[in-house]
Scaffold this motif. Sequence first.
Motif, short mmCIF file in Angstrom:
data_model
loop_
_atom_site.label_atom_id
_atom_site.label_comp_id
_atom_site.label_asym_id
_atom_site.label_seq_id
_atom_site.Cartn_x
_atom_site.Cartn_y
_atom_site.Cartn_z
N ALA A 1 0.82 -1.31 -0.30
CA ALA A 1 0.08 0.21 -0.68
C ALA A 1 0.65 1.26 -0.21
CB ALA A 1 -1.02 -0.14 1.29
N GLU A 2 0.57 1.94 -1.29
CA GLU A 2 1.53 3.47 -1.45
C GLU A 2 1.08 4.84 -0.67
OE1 GLU A 2 3.07 2.32 -5.41
OE2 GLU A 2 5.04 1.94 -4.56
N ASP A 3 1.57 5.69 -0.35
CA ASP A 3 0.43 6.83 -0.37
C ASP A 3 1.58 7.91 -1.07
OD1 ASP A 3 2.06 7.68 1.18
OD2 ASP A 3 0.79 8.54 3.02
N GLU A 4 0.77 8.98 -1.48
CA GLU A 4 1.46 10.06 -2.22
C GLU A 4 2.24 11.31 -1.11
OE1 GLU A 4 0.61 13.07 -5.76
OE2 GLU A 4 0.23 11.11 -6.29
N GLY A 5 3.40 11.65 -1.18
CA GLY A 5 3.64 13.06 -0.27
C GLY A 5 3.54 14.14 -1.09
N ALA A 6 3.82 15.16 -0.06
CA ALA A 6 3.23 16.58 -0.86
C ALA A 6 4.30 16.93 -1.76
CB ALA A 6 3.44 17.36 0.85
N ASP A 7 4.67 16.01 -2.16
CA ASP A 7 6.40 16.66 -2.92
C ASP A 7 5.73 15.91 -3.89
OD1 ASP A 7 6.61 14.26 -2.03
OD2 ASP A 7 9.03 14.20 -2.01
N GLY A 8 4.90 14.77 -3.73
CA GLY A 8 4.27 13.86 -5.24
C GLY A 8 5.54 12.51 -5.10
N SER A 9 5.86 12.12 -4.11
CA SER A 9 7.04 10.93 -4.67
C SER A 9 6.12 9.68 -3.88
CB SER A 9 8.29 10.86 -3.70
OG SER A 9 8.20 11.37 -2.52
N ARG A 10 5.86 8.50 -3.91
CA ARG A 10 5.05 7.95 -3.15
C ARG A 10 5.58 7.03 -1.78
NH1 ARG A 10 0.40 7.13 -4.29
NH2 ARG A 10 -0.48 7.13 -6.10
N ARG A 11 5.17 6.56 -0.95
CA ARG A 11 6.00 5.67 0.43
C ARG A 11 5.26 4.63 0.37
NH1 ARG A 11 5.42 6.50 5.76
NH2 ARG A 11 3.29 7.36 5.47
N ILE A 12 5.58 3.65 0.90
CA ILE A 12 5.18 2.24 1.24
C ILE A 12 4.14 2.45 2.57
CG2 ILE A 12 5.16 0.01 1.56
CD1 ILE A 12 6.87 -0.01 -0.64
N ILE A 13 3.27 2.07 2.76
CA ILE A 13 2.92 1.97 4.15
C ILE A 13 2.08 1.22 5.08
CG2 ILE A 13 2.84 4.61 4.20
CD1 ILE A 13 -0.45 4.36 3.72
N GLY A 14 2.41 0.18 4.25
CA GLY A 14 1.66 -1.55 4.28
C GLY A 14 2.50 -1.93 3.09
N ALA B 1 -4.51 -21.68 2.48
CA ALA B 1 -3.49 -20.88 3.10
C ALA B 1 -3.20 -19.97 4.15
CB ALA B 1 -4.24 -19.28 1.69
N ASP B 2 -1.79 -19.56 3.89
CA ASP B 2 -1.57 -19.33 5.46
C ASP B 2 -1.15 -17.77 5.37
OD1 ASP B 2 -1.09 -20.98 6.97
OD2 ASP B 2 0.29 -22.43 5.90
N VAL B 3 -1.77 -16.48 6.25
CA VAL B 3 -1.65 -15.45 6.60
C VAL B 3 0.07 -15.15 6.85
CG1 VAL B 3 -2.07 -12.50 6.65
CG2 VAL B 3 -3.95 -14.04 6.16
N GLN B 4 0.89 -14.56 5.50
CA GLN B 4 2.11 -15.04 6.63
C GLN B 4 2.65 -13.18 7.18
OE1 GLN B 4 5.13 -17.64 5.43
NE2 GLN B 4 2.97 -17.85 5.29
N THR B 5 2.19 -12.00 6.20
CA THR B 5 2.56 -11.01 7.07
C THR B 5 1.21 -9.47 6.26
OG1 THR B 5 4.33 -9.34 7.90
CG2 THR B 5 3.54 -10.18 5.04
N ILE B 6 1.17 -8.96 7.83
CA ILE B 6 0.72 -8.57 7.64
C ILE B 6 0.87 -6.65 8.38
CG2 ILE B 6 -1.82 -6.67 7.66
CD1 ILE B 6 -3.26 -9.17 7.26
N ALA B 7 1.02 -5.97 7.62
CA ALA B 7 1.53 -5.04 8.35
C ALA B 7 1.51 -3.05 7.48
CB ALA B 7 3.47 -4.37 8.31
N VAL B 8 1.33 -2.71 8.48
CA VAL B 8 0.55 -1.21 8.03
C VAL B 8 1.93 -0.18 9.32
CG1 VAL B 8 -0.78 0.84 8.73
CG2 VAL B 8 -2.12 -1.50 7.78
N ALA B 9 2.36 0.82 8.24
CA ALA B 9 3.13 2.11 9.62
C ALA B 9 1.88 2.38 10.41
CB ALA B 9 3.24 2.79 8.30
N ARG B 10 2.99 2.49 11.59
CA ARG B 10 2.27 3.19 12.66
C ARG B 10 1.43 4.60 12.78
NH1 ARG B 10 5.05 0.74 16.86
NH2 ARG B 10 7.30 -0.05 16.19
N GLU B 11 1.83 5.70 11.88
CA GLU B 11 0.84 6.69 11.46
C GLU B 11 -0.41 6.23 10.98
OE1 GLU B 11 4.14 6.60 8.09
OE2 GLU B 11 4.37 6.11 10.73
#
Length: 184
Positions: free
Chosen positions: A54-67, A86-96
């Motif tokens: 999962a990515e979001d877009e920063g104020a400068d237009g750059s993309r950052r992985i947040i999950g 199936a097995d869920v191997q991992t799920i992670a979301v940035a703290r913010e």
Amino acid sequence: MTTAVLREMRWWDIEPVLELEKDLFPEDAWSRGMFWSDLAHARGPEATRRYFVAEDEGADGSRRIIGYAGLATAGTESDSGSATGADVQTIAVAREHWGTGLGAVLLTELLRAATAFECAEVMLECRVDNVRAQKLYERFGFEPIGFRRGYYQPGNVDALVMRLRDPSAAVPSAPSAQGTESNG
């Protein structure tokens, strides 16, 4: 609210995912090799894995992985007689981004993948002290079925084993979030 774009995880995502992994799981973070190994099985007709970022877009237009999230299939017989689980191997979301619904968006995408793989059930392990994650899984219909004593190291923390029968029933009928914007 978080506006995130979900897409398939690729090899060039490993470094930013590792940064997030080390922040969120400093004691038992996955290694670069573990991600490479799983991604090697995530494409093509013989694929047994699905990974998303999962990515979001920063104020400068750059993309950052947040999950990120990953699922692995197994060819063993399930209780229902179907050929694949199936097995869920991992799920992670940035703290913010905790509490924004992004974890639910990622889990939904994993369950869509399990449905596409024709999995009869999905299993996962969750730290017994991670009540927030357990509540998310329960909202999707996962049920506790056992424990793995001392599963998380260091600290010798137990894992709660949870199972979801029929992942297709837990997935909203909306189109896949992959490649679309999702309010999480």
